[in-house]
Design an enzyme around this catalytic site. Sequence first.
Site, PDB file in Angstrom:
ATOM      1  N   HIS A  54      90.320  20.017  18.115  1.00 22.90           N
ATOM      2  CA  HIS A  54      91.174  20.132  19.306  1.00 22.90           C
ATOM      3  C   HIS A  54      92.585  20.540  18.903  1.00 22.90           C
ATOM      4  CE1 HIS A  54      91.999  15.987  18.059  1.00 22.90           C
ATOM      5  NE2 HIS A  54      93.003  15.896  18.918  1.00 22.90           N
ATOM      6  N   HIS A  56      95.708  19.325  19.167  1.00 27.74           N
ATOM      7  CA  HIS A  56      96.844  18.467  18.804  1.00 27.74           C
ATOM      8  C   HIS A  56      97.388  18.842  17.421  1.00 27.74           C
ATOM      9  CE1 HIS A  56      95.853  15.052  21.880  1.00 27.74           C
ATOM     10  NE2 HIS A  56      96.573  16.032  22.401  1.00 27.74           N
ATOM     11  N   ASP A  58      98.515  17.286  14.931  1.00 27.36           N
ATOM     12  CA  ASP A  58      98.045  16.577  13.733  1.00 27.36           C
ATOM     13  C   ASP A  58      96.607  16.948  13.368  1.00 27.36           C
ATOM     14  OD1 ASP A  58      97.357  15.063  16.144  1.00 27.36           O
ATOM     15  OD2 ASP A  58      96.622  13.490  14.802  1.00 27.36           O
ATOM     16  N   HIS A 112      89.569  13.496  25.441  1.00 27.12           N
ATOM     17  CA  HIS A 112      90.856  13.229  24.778  1.00 27.12           C
ATOM     18  C   HIS A 112      91.784  14.430  25.039  1.00 27.12           C
ATOM     19  CE1 HIS A 112      93.631  12.015  21.559  1.00 27.12           C
ATOM     20  NE2 HIS A 112      93.466  13.188  20.990  1.00 27.12           N
ATOM     21  N   HIS A 169      91.091   9.618  12.317  1.00 26.62           N
ATOM     22  CA  HIS A 169      92.150   8.612  12.125  1.00 26.62           C
ATOM     23  C   HIS A 169      91.605   7.288  11.609  1.00 26.62           C
ATOM     24  CE1 HIS A 169      95.527  10.728  14.129  1.00 26.62           C
ATOM     25  NE2 HIS A 169      94.592  11.246  14.912  1.00 26.62           N
TER      26      HIS A 169
HETATM   27 FE    FE Z   1      94.878  12.930  16.257  1.00 31.39          FE
HETATM   28 ZN    ZN Z   2      94.385  14.089  19.154  1.00 29.08          ZN
END
Ligand code: FE
Ligand code: ZN
Length: 241
Positions: A54, A56, A58, A112, A169
């Site tokens: 995705h 994002h 990070d 998300h 994560h």
């Molecule tokens: Fe993330």
């Molecule tokens: Zn994310």
Amino acid sequence: MVPVHRVPAFTDNYVWLFEYAAGRCAVVDPADAAPVLAAVERLGLRVSHILNTHWHPDHVGGNLAIREATGCTIIGPAREQPKIPGIDRAVDEGDTVTLGEHRGNVLFVGAHTAGHIAFHFPSASALFCGDTLFAMGCGRLFEGTADDMFRAMAKLKALPPETRVFCAHEYTLSNARFAVTVEPDNAALHARFEAVQKARAMDEPTVPFTLAEELATNPFLRAASVAELAERRSAKDVFKG
Ligand code: FE
Ligand code: ZN
């Protein structure tokens, strides 16, 4: 078993190096280029691909610098194409990604983020799911609804239980603290909570884990209805643990 190397980045991100053939790897969700390039150098790997789940930062922050250094191909979610730096190939549900002898299935798991995808490689027993499924947790609903996440969970639940889950994560301890409040009578969950506390106290990673462990202990994967998942997700959003 096909080796998958863990590269920690930032505070709690994990970038994965999927060594699908000897000396060759695909980098999954490169938060940052520097630790990835250092790791592939140390391991003697050549980077052929980047897989993004995705948009994002990070998860895509290392895209351009890694491609610059290695000439790799960047594969990412079609529905987030404009937000993925350097994307070479946009993929969606039903598409496949071939890496050496391994064929990965792209699953659409938007929730998300609206276009979030996951990569499942049955021959490697590996699922790369970004910020959708975590150990005893799930991703926050930034762009999607509880209904979307319920559907994503249903899709992941259907994969073989022995699947190794590589999420992005290290949120496990916080998730476990919440999960035991949701299912106080779940013995498997309590046992896992203890194991996770020990591992984290010694600064050991808790990822990957298996889908079987999630089926027994993850309150989001185990939610019986959209309403139940919605309630658990809202409670976790404000949980102080
Ligand atoms: Fe993330
Ligand atoms: Zn994310």
